[in-house]
Design a protein around this motif. Sequence first.
Motif, PDB file in Angstrom:
ATOM      1  N   GLU A 286      46.641  41.143  42.380  1.00  0.00           N
ATOM      2  CA  GLU A 286      45.764  39.984  42.390  1.00  0.00           C
ATOM      3  C   GLU A 286      44.309  40.440  42.482  1.00  0.00           C
ATOM      4  O   GLU A 286      44.017  41.536  42.961  1.00  0.00           O
TER       5      GLU A 286
ATOM      6  N   PHE B  15      40.072  39.328  43.473  1.00  0.00           N
ATOM      7  CA  PHE B  15      39.376  38.653  44.564  1.00  0.00           C
ATOM      8  C   PHE B  15      37.935  38.358  44.185  1.00  0.00           C
ATOM      9  O   PHE B  15      37.282  39.169  43.537  1.00  0.00           O
TER      10      PHE B  15
ATOM     11  N   VAL C 279      41.354  34.459  46.515  1.00  0.00           N
ATOM     12  CA  VAL C 279      42.307  35.255  45.741  1.00  0.00           C
ATOM     13  C   VAL C 279      42.335  34.737  44.310  1.00  0.00           C
ATOM     14  O   VAL C 279      42.365  33.533  44.072  1.00  0.00           O
TER      15      VAL C 279
ATOM     16  N   THR D 179      44.595  36.275  55.174  1.00  0.00           N
ATOM     17  CA  THR D 179      44.102  35.339  54.151  1.00  0.00           C
ATOM     18  C   THR D 179      43.184  34.282  54.770  1.00  0.00           C
ATOM     19  O   THR D 179      42.221  33.856  54.132  1.00  0.00           O
TER      20      THR D 179
END
Length: 186
Positions: free
Chosen positions: A165, A167, A129, A119
């Motif tokens: 999720e 991006f 994210v 991350t």
Amino acid sequence: MAEPKEDDFLDDVSEAEAEAMADDMAEISDEAAELDALRAERDDYKDKFMRALAETENARKRSEKARREAEQYGGSKLARDMLPVYDNMKRALDAAGEEQRAAASALIEGIELTMRELTNVFKKHGIEVIAPQVGDKFDPQLHEAMFEAPLPGTKAGEIIQVSAEGFMLHDRLLRPAQVGVSSNPG
């Protein structure tokens, strides 16, 4: 004294002088025409020069824009290829219960550190994210509806489940967040 008339002047000018004056006038006329032609040629060259200058400036701006886009978005294919790695590591961490965490604490800690490093690398390269929460409003610009279902206590268009999720790479969508959406009538 009487004023001279034009006819008197013409009488005073000899034929040879008249021819010489006519030749001078023709020469002046030729020089004026040549000067006009040179001015037109100069204006044409000036116009071509200004157009070439403008085209050069436009080409410079286009190449600068292309360079900036390549710098910002050049790694988007690699980034897209890394998203499943993120997903799998997140699933591994989510699947680890208290019993597994106690039995393999060093392994879980290693996965968490690797996830944090991934991350951090994403952030360093402008990848953010998109993490919608249950109850958020569905946004078709950021979310992909994987299914619709009527869920009591929700309004139509609310997110009822988050499958994956999404991006963003700077201001571009790399992958929409995959969600389930309520279809209850309003």
